[in-house]
Design a protein around this motif. Structure first.
Motif, PDB file in Angstrom:
ATOM      1  N   TYR A 207      -7.818  -6.290  -9.622  1.00 25.86           N
ATOM      2  CA  TYR A 207      -7.748  -5.034  -8.934  1.00 25.86           C
ATOM      3  C   TYR A 207      -8.159  -3.849  -9.435  1.00 25.86           C
ATOM      4  N   TRP A 208      -9.158  -3.208  -8.776  1.00 24.83           N
ATOM      5  CA  TRP A 208      -9.804  -2.145  -9.414  1.00 24.83           C
ATOM      6  C   TRP A 208      -9.779  -0.782  -8.699  1.00 24.83           C
ATOM      7  N   TYR A 209      -9.700   0.317  -9.583  1.00 25.17           N
ATOM      8  CA  TYR A 209      -9.692   1.557  -9.109  1.00 25.17           C
ATOM      9  C   TYR A 209     -10.840   2.434 -10.043  1.00 25.17           C
ATOM     10  N   HIS A 210     -11.866   2.880  -9.242  1.00 29.33           N
ATOM     11  CA  HIS A 210     -12.931   3.835 -10.065  1.00 29.33           C
ATOM     12  C   HIS A 210     -13.156   2.925 -11.526  1.00 29.33           C
ATOM     13  N   LYS A 211     -13.827   1.742 -11.304  1.00 33.41           N
ATOM     14  CA  LYS A 211     -13.853   0.915 -12.380  1.00 33.41           C
ATOM     15  C   LYS A 211     -13.101   0.792 -13.510  1.00 33.41           C
ATOM     16  N   ALA A 212     -11.725   1.074 -13.173  1.00 35.15           N
ATOM     17  CA  ALA A 212     -10.761   0.737 -14.031  1.00 35.15           C
ATOM     18  C   ALA A 212      -9.852  -0.360 -13.584  1.00 35.15           C
ATOM     19  N   ARG A 213      -9.656  -1.418 -14.472  1.00 35.20           N
ATOM     20  CA  ARG A 213      -8.554  -2.486 -13.898  1.00 35.20           C
ATOM     21  C   ARG A 213      -7.134  -2.090 -13.837  1.00 35.20           C
ATOM     22  N   ARG A 214      -6.517  -2.356 -12.709  1.00 36.98           N
ATOM     23  CA  ARG A 214      -5.174  -2.161 -12.693  1.00 36.98           C
ATOM     24  C   ARG A 214      -4.142  -3.071 -12.352  1.00 36.98           C
ATOM     25  N   ASP A 215      -2.999  -2.876 -12.445  1.00 36.68           N
ATOM     26  CA  ASP A 215      -2.005  -3.989 -12.090  1.00 36.68           C
ATOM     27  C   ASP A 215      -1.516  -3.925 -10.600  1.00 36.68           C
ATOM     28  N   PRO A 216      -1.753  -4.887  -9.879  1.00 37.48           N
ATOM     29  CA  PRO A 216      -1.544  -4.900  -8.499  1.00 37.48           C
ATOM     30  C   PRO A 216      -0.013  -5.002  -8.295  1.00 37.48           C
ATOM     31  N   LEU A 217       0.653  -5.190  -6.971  1.00 39.59           N
ATOM     32  CA  LEU A 217       1.779  -5.791  -6.798  1.00 39.59           C
ATOM     33  C   LEU A 217       1.958  -7.177  -7.398  1.00 39.59           C
ATOM     34  N   GLU A 218       3.025  -7.321  -8.009  1.00 33.10           N
ATOM     35  CA  GLU A 218       3.222  -8.598  -8.826  1.00 33.10           C
ATOM     36  C   GLU A 218       2.989  -9.624  -7.722  1.00 33.10           C
ATOM     37  N   SER A 219       3.452  -9.824  -6.515  1.00 34.56           N
ATOM     38  CA  SER A 219       3.221 -10.939  -5.803  1.00 34.56           C
ATOM     39  C   SER A 219       1.715 -11.285  -5.510  1.00 34.56           C
ATOM     40  N   VAL A 220       0.904 -10.396  -5.862  1.00 30.02           N
ATOM     41  CA  VAL A 220      -0.609 -10.579  -5.620  1.00 30.02           C
ATOM     42  C   VAL A 220      -1.134 -11.920  -6.634  1.00 30.02           C
ATOM     43  N   HIS A 221      -0.469 -12.107  -7.929  1.00 26.23           N
ATOM     44  CA  HIS A 221      -0.807 -13.009  -8.815  1.00 26.23           C
ATOM     45  C   HIS A 221       0.378 -14.074  -8.758  1.00 26.23           C
ATOM     46  N   ASP A 222       1.155 -14.192  -7.571  1.00 22.83           N
ATOM     47  CA  ASP A 222       2.095 -15.243  -7.779  1.00 22.83           C
ATOM     48  C   ASP A 222       1.430 -16.413  -7.146  1.00 22.83           C
ATOM     49  N   GLN A 223       1.161 -17.460  -7.781  1.00 21.87           N
ATOM     50  CA  GLN A 223       0.581 -18.437  -7.081  1.00 21.87           C
ATOM     51  C   GLN A 223       0.990 -19.114  -6.057  1.00 21.87           C
ATOM     52  N   ASP A 224       2.405 -19.244  -5.821  1.00 22.28           N
ATOM     53  CA  ASP A 224       3.185 -19.678  -4.864  1.00 22.28           C
ATOM     54  C   ASP A 224       2.584 -18.905  -3.412  1.00 22.28           C
ATOM     55  N   PHE A 225       2.675 -17.682  -3.622  1.00 25.74           N
ATOM     56  CA  PHE A 225       2.357 -16.797  -2.504  1.00 25.74           C
ATOM     57  C   PHE A 225       0.821 -16.994  -2.010  1.00 25.74           C
ATOM     58  N   GLN A 226       0.063 -17.023  -2.960  1.00 25.26           N
ATOM     59  CA  GLN A 226      -1.370 -17.094  -2.679  1.00 25.26           C
ATOM     60  C   GLN A 226      -1.506 -18.407  -1.860  1.00 25.26           C
TER      61      GLN A 226
END
Length: 244
Positions: A207-226
């Protein structure tokens, strides 16, 4: 030279990305919602860009565009098209990029336009989401969903580089003239992720902002939610993203 589809490229960030990538020598395919809006793409078409036309609120249009693009592989897709409010939010912001991801001949790189608004999205909203646009959709939820889809690409499509980009709140038609972020910076990251050979640009699930990688909302990387998101989209559309 890469072959790149940029959706929603009649104006704003999509248009800026198309102009930059074409000027760099890439083969761009630009997209507009209807023929009237496509007329503004004539300067790009005169320089060799292909043009596809279709309303992403209409699934048949999305399916037709996927068919028109055929079996010739794309190097990258920048899923830029989006709407801020109204009944088209889920069809345009989530269903259309999902269908193109599932149907286009496997691009090497996928870039999905997210937003800082995804932090206000709710994973719990997935259960009751109206994908058909019979009611107004939540922009924040739509951006959470598309960010999670991008993060899941390394599992769904091994070997494909998939990332989400927050372009910032920039002064486009959607953002409004008073938007505080830099319009120039707003389109550079997606271009970089689509074509650069920099080691960082070749990482996936970011998840990127101006070429810097940032931490998205935790659920983004929740495999069950995906998984629940992907199952919901497959059930709704009748089309599943496959690894091949």
């Amino acid at each position: 030279m890469s072959r790149i589809l940029i959706t929603g490229s009649a104006e704003g960030l999509g248009r800026a990305a198309a102009e930059t990538l074409q000027a760099e020598g890439h083969d761009v395919i630009v997209h507009a919602r209807n023929r009237s809006r496509a007329a503004v793409l004539d300067p790009l078409a005169e320089r060799g860009a292909a043009v596809v036309i279709g309303d992403f609120a209409e699934r048949d249009d999305v399916l037709r565009i996927a068919e028109e693009l055929g079996d010739e592989p794309l190097d990258a897709v920048i899923h830029n098209a989006g709407v801020w409010s109204g009944r088209a939010v889920m069809p345009v912001n989530v269903i259309a990029p999902y269908l193109l991801t599932a149907l286009l001949t496997r691009p090497k790189r996928l870039v999905y336009l997210s937003s800082g608004s995804h932090y206000s999205g709710s994973a719990a909203a997935l259960k009751d989401t109206d994908w058909r646009g019979r009611t107004a959709g939540s922009y924040s939820d739509s951006k959470l969903f598309i960010t999670a889809l991008a993060a899941a690409m390394d599992r769904l499509r091994p070997g494909v580089v998939g990332n989400a980009v927050d372009p910032g709140w920039v002064p486009t038609r959607m953002g409004g003239p008073g938007a505080p972020d830099d319009l120039e910076q707003g389109h550079r990251t997606q271009e970089w992720l689509a074509v650069s050979d920099d080691a960082e640009a070749l990482t996936t699930g970011g998840y990127w902002y101006h070429k810097a990688r940032r931490d998205p909302l935790e659920s983004v990387h929740d495999q069950d939610f995906q998984d629940r998101l992907i199952e919901a989209l497959a059930a709704e559309t009748g089309i599943r993203i496959t690894a091949a």
